[in-house]
Motif scaffolding. Structure first.
Motif, PDB file in Angstrom:
ATOM      1  N   LEU A 218       0.827  -1.219   0.000  1.00 21.94           N
ATOM      2  CA  LEU A 218       0.000   0.000   0.000  1.00 21.94           C
ATOM      3  C   LEU A 218       0.859   1.266   0.000  1.00 21.94           C
ATOM      4  O   LEU A 218       0.460   2.293  -0.546  1.00 21.94           O
ATOM      5  CB  LEU A 218      -0.931   0.007   1.216  1.00 21.94           C
ATOM      6  N   ARG A 219       2.056   1.187   0.600  1.00 20.56           N
ATOM      7  CA  ARG A 219       2.938   2.351   0.637  1.00 20.56           C
ATOM      8  C   ARG A 219       3.769   2.482  -0.636  1.00 20.56           C
ATOM      9  O   ARG A 219       4.444   3.493  -0.826  1.00 20.56           O
ATOM     10  CB  ARG A 219       3.894   2.252   1.838  1.00 20.56           C
ATOM     11  N   GLY A 220       3.730   1.480  -1.494  1.00 17.85           N
ATOM     12  CA  GLY A 220       4.582   1.471  -2.686  1.00 17.85           C
ATOM     13  C   GLY A 220       3.881   2.032  -3.924  1.00 17.85           C
ATOM     14  O   GLY A 220       2.821   2.649  -3.836  1.00 17.85           O
ATOM     15  N   ASP A 221       4.478   1.798  -5.085  1.00 13.69           N
ATOM     16  CA  ASP A 221       3.978   2.377  -6.336  1.00 13.69           C
ATOM     17  C   ASP A 221       2.883   1.553  -6.998  1.00 13.69           C
ATOM     18  O   ASP A 221       2.087   2.076  -7.756  1.00 13.69           O
ATOM     19  CB  ASP A 221       5.138   2.509  -7.336  1.00 13.69           C
ATOM     20  N   TRP A 222       2.886   0.256  -6.749  1.00  5.69           N
ATOM     21  CA  TRP A 222       2.016  -0.637  -7.517  1.00  5.69           C
ATOM     22  C   TRP A 222       0.921  -1.225  -6.641  1.00  5.69           C
ATOM     23  O   TRP A 222       1.192  -2.108  -5.837  1.00  5.69           O
ATOM     24  CB  TRP A 222       2.816  -1.787  -8.112  1.00  5.69           C
ATOM     25  N   LEU A 223      -0.290  -0.766  -6.795  1.00  9.89           N
ATOM     26  CA  LEU A 223      -1.411  -1.386  -6.084  1.00  9.89           C
ATOM     27  C   LEU A 223      -1.918  -2.600  -6.855  1.00  9.89           C
ATOM     28  O   LEU A 223      -2.466  -3.536  -6.275  1.00  9.89           O
ATOM     29  CB  LEU A 223      -2.553  -0.389  -5.888  1.00  9.89           C
ATOM     30  N   THR A 224      -1.761  -2.552  -8.184  1.00 10.65           N
ATOM     31  CA  THR A 224      -2.197  -3.669  -9.035  1.00 10.65           C
ATOM     32  C   THR A 224      -1.291  -3.732 -10.265  1.00 10.65           C
ATOM     33  O   THR A 224      -0.577  -2.759 -10.545  1.00 10.65           O
ATOM     34  CB  THR A 224      -3.698  -3.524  -9.405  1.00 10.65           C
ATOM     35  N   THR A 225      -1.277  -4.864 -10.959  1.00 10.19           N
ATOM     36  CA  THR A 225      -0.437  -5.144 -12.148  1.00 10.19           C
ATOM     37  C   THR A 225       1.061  -4.934 -11.892  1.00 10.19           C
ATOM     38  O   THR A 225       1.821  -4.679 -12.814  1.00 10.19           O
ATOM     39  CB  THR A 225      -0.852  -4.324 -13.402  1.00 10.19           C
ATOM     40  N   GLY A 226       1.476  -5.046 -10.648  1.00 11.26           N
ATOM     41  CA  GLY A 226       2.890  -4.823 -10.303  1.00 11.26           C
ATOM     42  C   GLY A 226       3.625  -6.104  -9.947  1.00 11.26           C
ATOM     43  O   GLY A 226       3.142  -7.211 -10.226  1.00 11.26           O
ATOM     44  N   PRO A 227       4.789  -5.949  -9.310  1.00 15.09           N
ATOM     45  CA  PRO A 227       5.666  -7.102  -9.069  1.00 15.09           C
ATOM     46  C   PRO A 227       5.142  -8.117  -8.050  1.00 15.09           C
ATOM     47  O   PRO A 227       5.569  -9.278  -8.085  1.00 15.09           O
ATOM     48  CB  PRO A 227       6.963  -6.457  -8.562  1.00 15.09           C
ATOM     49  N   ALA A 228       4.235  -7.699  -7.155  1.00 14.75           N
ATOM     50  CA  ALA A 228       3.742  -8.666  -6.163  1.00 14.75           C
ATOM     51  C   ALA A 228       2.899  -9.758  -6.821  1.00 14.75           C
ATOM     52  O   ALA A 228       2.761 -10.855  -6.264  1.00 14.75           O
ATOM     53  CB  ALA A 228       2.935  -7.956  -5.077  1.00 14.75           C
ATOM     54  N   VAL A 229       2.367  -9.463  -8.010  1.00 14.12           N
ATOM     55  CA  VAL A 229       1.557 -10.471  -8.719  1.00 14.12           C
ATOM     56  C   VAL A 229       2.466 -11.602  -9.207  1.00 14.12           C
ATOM     57  O   VAL A 229       2.215 -12.791  -8.936  1.00 14.12           O
ATOM     58  CB  VAL A 229       0.789  -9.840  -9.901  1.00 14.12           C
ATOM     59  N   ALA A 230       3.523 -11.234  -9.911  1.00 13.17           N
ATOM     60  CA  ALA A 230       4.463 -12.255 -10.416  1.00 13.17           C
ATOM     61  C   ALA A 230       5.090 -13.024  -9.258  1.00 13.17           C
ATOM     62  O   ALA A 230       5.307 -14.236  -9.341  1.00 13.17           O
ATOM     63  CB  ALA A 230       5.544 -11.587 -11.262  1.00 13.17           C
ATOM     64  N   ARG A 231       5.366 -12.326  -8.165  1.00 10.23           N
ATOM     65  CA  ARG A 231       5.965 -13.011  -7.017  1.00 10.23           C
ATOM     66  C   ARG A 231       4.996 -14.044  -6.435  1.00 10.23           C
ATOM     67  O   ARG A 231       5.381 -15.182  -6.147  1.00 10.23           O
ATOM     68  CB  ARG A 231       6.355 -11.978  -5.946  1.00 10.23           C
ATOM     69  N   PHE A 232       3.733 -13.658  -6.278  1.00 10.97           N
ATOM     70  CA  PHE A 232       2.745 -14.603  -5.740  1.00 10.97           C
ATOM     71  C   PHE A 232       2.603 -15.803  -6.673  1.00 10.97           C
ATOM     72  O   PHE A 232       2.545 -16.948  -6.236  1.00 10.97           O
ATOM     73  CB  PHE A 232       1.400 -13.897  -5.536  1.00 10.97           C
ATOM     74  N   GLU A 233       2.576 -15.521  -7.989  1.00 13.52           N
ATOM     75  CA  GLU A 233       2.446 -16.621  -8.949  1.00 13.52           C
ATOM     76  C   GLU A 233       3.642 -17.572  -8.846  1.00 13.52           C
ATOM     77  O   GLU A 233       3.469 -18.795  -8.901  1.00 13.52           O
ATOM     78  CB  GLU A 233       2.287 -16.064 -10.363  1.00 13.52           C
ATOM     79  N   SER A 234       4.835 -17.024  -8.682  1.00 18.72           N
ATOM     80  CA  SER A 234       5.974 -17.940  -8.598  1.00 18.72           C
ATOM     81  C   SER A 234       5.996 -18.632  -7.239  1.00 18.72           C
ATOM     82  O   SER A 234       6.378 -19.805  -7.140  1.00 18.72           O
ATOM     83  CB  SER A 234       7.285 -17.224  -8.950  1.00 18.72           C
ATOM     84  N   ASP A 235       5.525 -17.969  -6.190  1.00 22.41           N
ATOM     85  CA  ASP A 235       5.402 -18.644  -4.891  1.00 22.41           C
ATOM     86  C   ASP A 235       4.399 -19.805  -4.973  1.00 22.41           C
ATOM     87  O   ASP A 235       4.616 -20.878  -4.401  1.00 22.41           O
ATOM     88  CB  ASP A 235       4.957 -17.660  -3.800  1.00 22.41           C
ATOM     89  N   LEU A 236       3.305 -19.575  -5.686  1.00 17.40           N
ATOM     90  CA  LEU A 236       2.309 -20.648  -5.855  1.00 17.40           C
ATOM     91  C   LEU A 236       2.929 -21.848  -6.553  1.00 17.40           C
ATOM     92  O   LEU A 236       2.676 -23.003  -6.177  1.00 17.40           O
ATOM     93  CB  LEU A 236       1.113 -20.144  -6.679  1.00 17.40           C
TER      94      LEU A 236
END
Ligand code: PLP
Length: 375
Positions: free
Chosen positions: A24-42
């Protein structure tokens, strides 16, 4: 009587809150790096088969059917012992749903019944890992033949079948991250698949937009140009929620262990009761117990439900056979179609099962069930 005990509940800790706050404090609320990270964690929990994160388990099913190319005139063979979304999303793609009966003990799709339901129009056989116990995936794969096997693994992320993790067996696997499930992103889900199926699910999640110039029909249009080749929707899971998912995944193994402990305690505590039947586990199954599906015999399920609710114990019934929903009845589906599923529904009662249950909570549920038979 004590506080009301829900049948399912999320486990959220300070690290989860911190992970979300950081996004929430960063630049990407959506379509950002946390999505790819979650996908690779999955993918770390699917034997390396890649995932596409979406906004719910329902969106995952819809995207999986779209990826399978499901459309008007196609048939989907599935289990009625599931949440309605497994079937509803197939109907929304224009398919005809053919319900095949479940095994009387596991409540998972019966390969023999599925085999009898498969025709040349079958495009997908959709199994459900009921309560977290994997379906007969190898037999169902064989039964599907040229059709695709979809595994609705809304209950079973982290489980395995004959040593292979859920997500690595079916052609398409779907997860749900609703708060009552084995881990949560509040709302969320994922499609797990390889190759072209994964790419089609990924495109469907984002309007079908094609950004790769090499794949575009009109690449000379300009640097801004993106084009749609097949219709899709916006099913993008935001970074805020993906961060919660990655944080939760770190505790999936401990969630699984605690769920198994509670499940075993219930089964042991009810072993001597004639009026109930406890869940079975097949050889080769490594379940993640999402539900404790007790069966209350002799037509007494409703009485047990009322008795436990009066004690403040939040039992639930999973599930009404999907074709009993009026929307299917109005399409011509009739009661009596799948007798094993209907009998299972008549007896089933889900007891509270989630990692944060204390030993005294579990004792309270056990005492409540046993008291019913002393009365
Ligand atoms: C929860 C669930 C779904 C739907 O998932 P949502 O995230 O609630 O949309 C689909 N199938 C099964 C078996 C489920 O339990």
């Amino acid at each position: 009587m004590g506080d009301f005990l829900p049948y399912g509940r999320q486990s959220v800790v300070d690290e989860d809150v911190e992970a979300v706050a950081a996004v929430l404090r960063g630049d990407w609320l959506t379509t950002g790096p946390a999505v790819a990270r979650f996908e690779s964690d999955l993918a770390g929990h699917t034997g390396g088969v890649p995932a596409v994160a979406v906004t719910s388990g329902t969106a995952a099913l819809h995207a999986a059917y779209a990826a399978a190319g499901l459309r008007d005139g196609d048939e989907v063979v599935t289990s009625p012992m599931t949440f309605v979304a497994t079937a509803a999303t197939a109907v929304l793609q224009g398919a005809k749903v053919v319900f095949a009966d479940v095994e009387a003990d596991t409540a998972n799709l019966d390969p023999a019944a599925a085999k009898a339901a498969v025709t040349s129009r079958t495009k997908v056989v959709a199994a459900v890992d009921y309560a977290g116990h994997p379906a007969e995936l190898d037999e169902l794969k064989a039964v599907a033949g040229d059709a695709l096997l979809l595994e609705d693994a809304a209950h079973s992320i982290g489980g395995a079948w004959h040593g292979r993790p859920v997500g690595s067996i079916a052609d398409l696997t779907t997860f749900s991250f609703f708060p009552t499930k084995n881990l949560t992103t509040a709302e969320g889900g994922a499609v797990v698949a390889a190759g072209a199926l994964l790419e089609r699910a990924r495109a469907f999640r984002n309007h079908g937009l094609v950004r790769d110039k090499a794949a575009q029909r009109y690449p000379g249009e300009g640097p801004w140009h993106q084009e749609v080749h097949e219709f899709g929707l916006n099913y993008r899971l935001p970074d805020v929620l993906c961060a919660l998912g990655s944080s939760q995944l770190e505790r999936l193994a401990s969630f699984k262990r605690r769920r198994a402990e509670i499940h075993a305690r219930y089964t042991e505590a009810f072993a001597d009761l004639d009026g109930v039947r406890t869940p079975v586990c097949r050889d080769g199954a490594d379940p993640v117990w999402h539900l404790y599906a007790l069966r209350v015999l002799d037509g007494r399920r409703r009485a047990m439900f009322d008795h436990l609710r009066e004690l403040g114990i939040g039992v639930q019934v999973n599930y009404i056979p999907a074709y009993w929903h009026p929307v299917f009845e109005d399409l011509g589906y009739r009661r009596g179609l799948c007798p094993n599923a209907e009998r299972f529904y008549a007896e089933e009662l889900s007891l509270p099962l989630f990692p944060a249950l204390t030993e005294s909570d579990v004792d309270r549920v056990i005492d409540g069930v046993r008291a019913f038979f002393r009365a």
